[in-house]
Scaffold this active site. Sequence first.
Site, PDB file in Angstrom:
ATOM      1  N   GLY A 176     -11.201  -4.418   0.236  1.00  0.00           N
ATOM      2  CA  GLY A 176     -10.013  -5.069  -0.331  1.00  0.00           C
ATOM      3  C   GLY A 176     -10.386  -6.172  -1.307  1.00  0.00           C
ATOM      4  O   GLY A 176     -11.564  -6.423  -1.568  1.00  0.00           O
ATOM      5  N   ARG A 211     -13.391   1.750   7.242  1.00  0.00           N
ATOM      6  CA  ARG A 211     -12.721   2.772   8.049  1.00  0.00           C
ATOM      7  C   ARG A 211     -12.790   4.101   7.312  1.00  0.00           C
ATOM      8  O   ARG A 211     -12.921   4.133   6.085  1.00  0.00           O
ATOM      9  CB  ARG A 211     -11.278   2.383   8.325  1.00  0.00           C
ATOM     10  CG  ARG A 211     -10.440   2.244   7.082  1.00  0.00           C
ATOM     11  CD  ARG A 211      -8.997   1.992   7.420  1.00  0.00           C
ATOM     12  NE  ARG A 211      -8.243   1.597   6.240  1.00  0.00           N
ATOM     13  CZ  ARG A 211      -6.938   1.573   6.191  1.00  0.00           C
ATOM     14  NH1 ARG A 211      -6.235   1.935   7.238  1.00  0.00           N
ATOM     15  NH2 ARG A 211      -6.306   1.202   5.097  1.00  0.00           N
ATOM     16  N   ASP A 224     -12.789   0.731  12.907  1.00  0.00           N
ATOM     17  CA  ASP A 224     -11.374   0.559  12.583  1.00  0.00           C
ATOM     18  C   ASP A 224     -10.837  -0.559  13.476  1.00  0.00           C
ATOM     19  O   ASP A 224     -11.179  -0.629  14.660  1.00  0.00           O
ATOM     20  CB  ASP A 224     -10.627   1.880  12.860  1.00  0.00           C
ATOM     21  CG  ASP A 224      -9.225   1.873  12.295  1.00  0.00           C
ATOM     22  OD1 ASP A 224      -8.939   2.695  11.409  1.00  0.00           O
ATOM     23  OD2 ASP A 224      -8.394   1.046  12.745  1.00  0.00           O
ATOM     24  N   SER A 237      -1.629 -16.243   7.033  1.00  0.00           N
ATOM     25  CA  SER A 237      -0.896 -16.105   5.774  1.00  0.00           C
ATOM     26  C   SER A 237       0.295 -17.057   5.679  1.00  0.00           C
ATOM     27  O   SER A 237       0.998 -17.312   6.668  1.00  0.00           O
ATOM     28  CB  SER A 237      -0.381 -14.666   5.675  1.00  0.00           C
ATOM     29  OG  SER A 237       0.612 -14.562   4.675  1.00  0.00           O
ATOM     30  N   GLU A 283       2.932 -16.180   4.549  1.00  0.00           N
ATOM     31  CA  GLU A 283       4.098 -15.358   4.886  1.00  0.00           C
ATOM     32  C   GLU A 283       4.633 -15.739   6.277  1.00  0.00           C
ATOM     33  O   GLU A 283       5.806 -15.490   6.579  1.00  0.00           O
ATOM     34  CB  GLU A 283       3.686 -13.878   4.820  1.00  0.00           C
ATOM     35  CG  GLU A 283       4.781 -12.859   5.050  1.00  0.00           C
ATOM     36  CD  GLU A 283       5.789 -12.693   3.907  1.00  0.00           C
ATOM     37  OE1 GLU A 283       5.548 -13.205   2.800  1.00  0.00           O
ATOM     38  OE2 GLU A 283       6.829 -12.060   4.157  1.00  0.00           O
ATOM     39  N   TYR A 340       5.327  -7.707   8.842  1.00  0.00           N
ATOM     40  CA  TYR A 340       3.994  -8.231   8.480  1.00  0.00           C
ATOM     41  C   TYR A 340       3.871  -9.703   8.875  1.00  0.00           C
ATOM     42  O   TYR A 340       2.894 -10.115   9.512  1.00  0.00           O
ATOM     43  CB  TYR A 340       3.773  -8.066   6.968  1.00  0.00           C
ATOM     44  CG  TYR A 340       2.553  -8.823   6.449  1.00  0.00           C
ATOM     45  CD1 TYR A 340       1.278  -8.270   6.523  1.00  0.00           C
ATOM     46  CD2 TYR A 340       2.686 -10.096   5.879  1.00  0.00           C
ATOM     47  CE1 TYR A 340       0.166  -8.969   6.065  1.00  0.00           C
ATOM     48  CE2 TYR A 340       1.583 -10.789   5.413  1.00  0.00           C
ATOM     49  CZ  TYR A 340       0.331 -10.223   5.517  1.00  0.00           C
ATOM     50  OH  TYR A 340      -0.767 -10.924   5.057  1.00  0.00           O
ATOM     51  N   ASN A 359      -0.500 -17.105  -1.456  1.00  0.00           N
ATOM     52  CA  ASN A 359      -0.814 -15.922  -2.277  1.00  0.00           C
ATOM     53  C   ASN A 359      -1.995 -16.197  -3.216  1.00  0.00           C
ATOM     54  O   ASN A 359      -2.015 -17.211  -3.899  1.00  0.00           O
ATOM     55  CB  ASN A 359       0.388 -15.527  -3.144  1.00  0.00           C
ATOM     56  CG  ASN A 359       1.596 -15.146  -2.316  1.00  0.00           C
ATOM     57  OD1 ASN A 359       1.994 -15.879  -1.419  1.00  0.00           O
ATOM     58  ND2 ASN A 359       2.183 -14.004  -2.627  1.00  0.00           N
ATOM     59  N   HIS A 360      -2.915 -15.247  -3.237  1.00  0.00           N
ATOM     60  CA  HIS A 360      -4.029 -15.367  -4.191  1.00  0.00           C
ATOM     61  C   HIS A 360      -4.314 -13.998  -4.792  1.00  0.00           C
ATOM     62  O   HIS A 360      -4.239 -12.974  -4.126  1.00  0.00           O
ATOM     63  CB  HIS A 360      -5.254 -16.001  -3.550  1.00  0.00           C
ATOM     64  CG  HIS A 360      -5.579 -15.449  -2.202  1.00  0.00           C
ATOM     65  ND1 HIS A 360      -4.915 -15.838  -1.052  1.00  0.00           N
ATOM     66  CD2 HIS A 360      -6.481 -14.522  -1.823  1.00  0.00           C
ATOM     67  CE1 HIS A 360      -5.410 -15.179  -0.024  1.00  0.00           C
ATOM     68  NE2 HIS A 360      -6.354 -14.363  -0.474  1.00  0.00           N
ATOM     69  N   PHE A 404       1.083  -5.094  -5.571  1.00  0.00           N
ATOM     70  CA  PHE A 404       1.501  -6.502  -5.476  1.00  0.00           C
ATOM     71  C   PHE A 404       2.048  -6.951  -6.839  1.00  0.00           C
ATOM     72  O   PHE A 404       1.602  -6.477  -7.884  1.00  0.00           O
ATOM     73  CB  PHE A 404       0.322  -7.376  -5.031  1.00  0.00           C
ATOM     74  CG  PHE A 404      -0.181  -7.016  -3.665  1.00  0.00           C
ATOM     75  CD1 PHE A 404       0.401  -7.548  -2.530  1.00  0.00           C
ATOM     76  CD2 PHE A 404      -1.216  -6.102  -3.506  1.00  0.00           C
ATOM     77  CE1 PHE A 404      -0.039  -7.193  -1.257  1.00  0.00           C
ATOM     78  CE2 PHE A 404      -1.668  -5.737  -2.246  1.00  0.00           C
ATOM     79  CZ  PHE A 404      -1.078  -6.280  -1.119  1.00  0.00           C
ATOM     80  N   ARG A 450       6.414 -18.324  -5.530  1.00  0.00           N
ATOM     81  CA  ARG A 450       5.177 -18.286  -4.750  1.00  0.00           C
ATOM     82  C   ARG A 450       4.201 -19.335  -5.272  1.00  0.00           C
ATOM     83  O   ARG A 450       4.243 -19.731  -6.441  1.00  0.00           O
ATOM     84  CB  ARG A 450       4.494 -16.906  -4.869  1.00  0.00           C
ATOM     85  CG  ARG A 450       5.235 -15.761  -4.173  1.00  0.00           C
ATOM     86  CD  ARG A 450       5.170 -15.883  -2.673  1.00  0.00           C
ATOM     87  NE  ARG A 450       5.832 -14.784  -1.984  1.00  0.00           N
ATOM     88  CZ  ARG A 450       7.146 -14.711  -1.757  1.00  0.00           C
ATOM     89  NH1 ARG A 450       7.945 -15.671  -2.177  1.00  0.00           N
ATOM     90  NH2 ARG A 450       7.658 -13.695  -1.087  1.00  0.00           N
TER      91      ARG A 450
END
Length: 319
Positions: free
Chosen positions: A11, A33, A56, A123, A125, A147, A176-177, A186, A215
């Site tokens: 990621g 994974r 995983d 996060s 969030e 989430y 957020n980055h 995104f 944000r």
Amino acid sequence: MKRALITGVTGQDGSYLAELLLEKGYKVFALRRRTSTQNYENVENIKDKLQWIDGDLTDLASLITAVQIAQPDEVYNLAAQSFVATSWPQPISTGQITALGVTNMLEAVRIVKPDARFYQASSSEMFGKVVETPQNEKTPFYPRSPYGVSKVYGHWITVNYRESFNMFACSGILFNHESPRRGLEFVTRKVTNTVAKIKLGLVDELRLGNLDARRDWGFAGDYVKAMWLMLQQNTPDDYIISTGETHSVEELVNIAFSYVGLDWRNYVIIDRNLIRPAEVDLLLGDCTKAKEKLAWKTEVSFKELIQMMVDADLEKLKK
Ligand code: NAP
Ligand code: G4F
């Protein structure tokens, strides 16, 4: 040579963190994974320098084996189902990965190498329908998506393992980055990629949802340094990582289009299907604690970040 185990290396954040740790001389073990087609785009330049381990987050046995192989000094748990919009149609798998996956990783560390230092990717969030602005380490959580709810669980289980088992477990509450390695779904990357396509004559519209959402957007390369700093302290703790600025999606769109000499109003279409069942209207972080205790700071401004992403997308598309 210090040893680190990272989950989520393929990621955005995992790739920057792996680069940082390799530069610092770490031996870096990377959990991957199984997928039908492997995507190493973010780690192409360092793929052969990483020690890959198959596993995983939903499979505790694989995580126990991973910790046995890596014998890590530090574990960075970055893997997650990280796209908020997907967490409504897939709430259970989001919970299994993003919430219970954290317990699986903590259990693997507790059983095999309890003295390893542990970082959890929490996060902003979690603040959701914010109860105060700006948000700091003491602001109560009010998540607005499956989430966000999962991340609240991941945050508290990390705190709980620190308090129950005396583990060196830290939670970084990152706002957020973004970067050129951000997933295309995104909003920042969707905008910069589509702006580049419009500029090159490949498409002629950009469909978006809520332009009013605000944000606190920073550069991912700056944020992974904070993760590492948290694990170098004498005591484990939780930190807000943010820029201390907030911008709307409309401002983001305006910067990206203006940068290539276009007026966004000629291209943007509001698509009701992209409006979320419950929105996080405003995020703004107060990272005073990280500045004072970690000596951490951001180095890339919002405008520089968006322009960097547009440039990168233009270059990729021209190739
Ligand atoms: P990302 O680009 O979506 O990367 C997620 C990573 O998790 C990918 O490597 C993915 O592997 C892996 N993964 C997903 N499910 C897995 C599973 N079941 N087992 C093992 N690996 C799995 O996310 P990011 O932006 O780098 O974010 C890193 C972490 O920080 C995430 O936990 C995210 O929720 C959190 N976070 C991000 C932000 C942000 O603004 N970026 C802010 C706060 C917190 P594949 O390549 O196989 O899909
Ligand atoms: O870019 P987004 O999808 O990011 P969001 O939902 O803020 O989540 C990201 O940041 C979190 C930290 O606060 C992370 F934990 C999480 O893993 C992820 O990295 O959406 C940003 C905003 C939202 O308000 C959304 O409604 O942009 C708005 N938006 C408007 N149109 C859109 C779109 N978002 C997306 N993805 N696509 C649109 O077309």
